[in-house]
Design a protein around this motif. Sequence first.
Motif, PDB file in Angstrom:
ATOM      1  N   TYR A  35       0.820  -1.205   0.000  1.00 57.94           N
ATOM      2  CA  TYR A  35       0.000   0.000   0.000  1.00 57.94           C
ATOM      3  C   TYR A  35       0.859   1.262   0.000  1.00 57.94           C
ATOM      4  CZ  TYR A  35      -4.107  -2.910   1.042  1.00 57.94           C
ATOM      5  OH  TYR A  35      -5.119  -3.833   0.988  1.00 57.94           O
ATOM      6  N   GLY A  38       2.483   1.575  -3.442  1.00 54.60           N
ATOM      7  CA  GLY A  38       1.583   1.468  -4.585  1.00 54.60           C
ATOM      8  C   GLY A  38       1.923   0.311  -5.494  1.00 54.60           C
ATOM      9  N   ARG A  40       1.480  -3.314  -7.335  1.00 52.16           N
ATOM     10  CA  ARG A  40       0.347  -4.047  -7.880  1.00 52.16           C
ATOM     11  C   ARG A  40       0.226  -5.387  -7.171  1.00 52.16           C
ATOM     12  NH1 ARG A  40       2.084  -3.976 -12.577  1.00 52.16           N
ATOM     13  NH2 ARG A  40       1.237  -1.987 -13.215  1.00 52.16           N
ATOM     14  N   CYS A  43      -6.587  -9.044  -5.715  1.00 49.78           N
ATOM     15  CA  CYS A  43      -7.710  -8.971  -4.787  1.00 49.78           C
ATOM     16  C   CYS A  43      -8.941  -9.616  -5.412  1.00 49.78           C
ATOM     17  CB  CYS A  43      -7.997  -7.535  -4.366  1.00 49.78           C
ATOM     18  SG  CYS A  43      -8.591  -6.511  -5.696  1.00 49.78           S
ATOM     19  N   VAL A  66      -7.190   0.612   3.722  1.00 50.64           N
ATOM     20  CA  VAL A  66      -7.570   1.266   2.472  1.00 50.64           C
ATOM     21  C   VAL A  66      -9.074   1.523   2.507  1.00 50.64           C
ATOM     22  CG1 VAL A  66      -7.666   1.021  -0.042  1.00 50.64           C
ATOM     23  CG2 VAL A  66      -5.713   0.135   1.209  1.00 50.64           C
ATOM     24  N   GLU A 114      -6.273   0.504 -11.607  1.00 48.59           N
ATOM     25  CA  GLU A 114      -5.082   1.279 -11.247  1.00 48.59           C
ATOM     26  C   GLU A 114      -5.411   2.755 -11.120  1.00 48.59           C
ATOM     27  OE1 GLU A 114      -1.262  -1.217 -12.620  1.00 48.59           O
ATOM     28  OE2 GLU A 114      -1.955   0.224 -14.098  1.00 48.59           O
ATOM     29  N   ASP A 117      -2.905   5.714  -6.320  1.00 48.21           N
ATOM     30  CA  ASP A 117      -2.747   5.137  -4.980  1.00 48.21           C
ATOM     31  C   ASP A 117      -2.887   3.613  -4.934  1.00 48.21           C
ATOM     32  OD1 ASP A 117      -2.511   7.717  -3.867  1.00 48.21           O
ATOM     33  OD2 ASP A 117      -4.693   7.891  -3.733  1.00 48.21           O
ATOM     34  N   VAL A 118      -3.719   3.061  -5.784  1.00 49.18           N
ATOM     35  CA  VAL A 118      -4.053   1.631  -5.714  1.00 49.18           C
ATOM     36  C   VAL A 118      -3.822   0.985  -7.068  1.00 49.18           C
ATOM     37  CG1 VAL A 118      -5.899  -0.034  -5.282  1.00 49.18           C
ATOM     38  CG2 VAL A 118      -5.808   2.079  -3.948  1.00 49.18           C
ATOM     39  N   LYS A 119      -3.127  -0.158  -7.035  1.00 50.70           N
ATOM     40  CA  LYS A 119      -2.889  -0.936  -8.250  1.00 50.70           C
ATOM     41  C   LYS A 119      -3.200  -2.388  -7.919  1.00 50.70           C
ATOM     42  CE  LYS A 119       0.744   2.101  -9.993  1.00 50.70           C
ATOM     43  NZ  LYS A 119       0.307   3.219  -9.199  1.00 50.70           N
ATOM     44  N   GLU A 120      -4.265  -2.920  -8.557  1.00 48.88           N
ATOM     45  CA  GLU A 120      -4.656  -4.281  -8.219  1.00 48.88           C
ATOM     46  C   GLU A 120      -5.253  -5.011  -9.417  1.00 48.88           C
ATOM     47  OE1 GLU A 120      -7.158  -3.266  -4.905  1.00 48.88           O
ATOM     48  OE2 GLU A 120      -8.875  -2.851  -6.177  1.00 48.88           O
ATOM     49  N   ASP A 164     -12.681   1.211  -5.993  1.00 48.53           N
ATOM     50  CA  ASP A 164     -12.464  -0.012  -6.772  1.00 48.53           C
ATOM     51  C   ASP A 164     -13.743  -0.844  -6.851  1.00 48.53           C
ATOM     52  OD1 ASP A 164     -12.281  -0.760  -4.055  1.00 48.53           O
ATOM     53  OD2 ASP A 164     -10.469  -1.971  -4.346  1.00 48.53           O
TER      54      ASP A 164
END
Length: 175
Positions: A35, A38, A40, A43, A66, A114, A117-120, A164
């Motif tokens: 986190y 950032g 990847r 989830c 998050v 993406e 802040d967040v890459k998943e 997300d």
Amino acid sequence: MTQPTDLPPLSADEILDVVDEDDRVLGQAPRAEIYAKGLRHRCVFVLARDPQGRVFVHRRTARKLVFPSMYDMFVGGVVGAGESYEEAALREAEEELGVSGLPAPRELFAFLYETSDVKEWARVYEVALPSDTVSPQVEEVEWWTFLDDAELRERLREWPWVPDGIAAYRRLTGF
């Protein structure tokens, strides 16, 4: 329904797989590092419907790392290092809903989410609950209810939702 909120923050030490843009494992790192940097990761999102077809909707606890205190129409979370998406989807659904013996969630689609802040890499599932009797995990869920699709769409305009989850819901429904 409301849950107690006087609990310590969730563990940031859980080890997760770090993946590339094609969802190939590059290595592992603690959740907090993923986190903070950032990175990847993987989830799962599970849309849980009761026998009437209503969607389980909840507000996340303030102690989440998050998107704390935001609303979500999915249960789910990160996929642990070496864990399959399918295993994570069932584990997360049973843990967050407080229901054991659920059928395997049905995979609907995968997508890359993406932001700065967040890459998943996310996989979206759906599960049919055997009843509307749930006992949500107090560490994860502050408040919850079941909403039909029309009520859920109304609340999308009123409540602060996890971004997300909104992205997954829009892909799922076109709404």
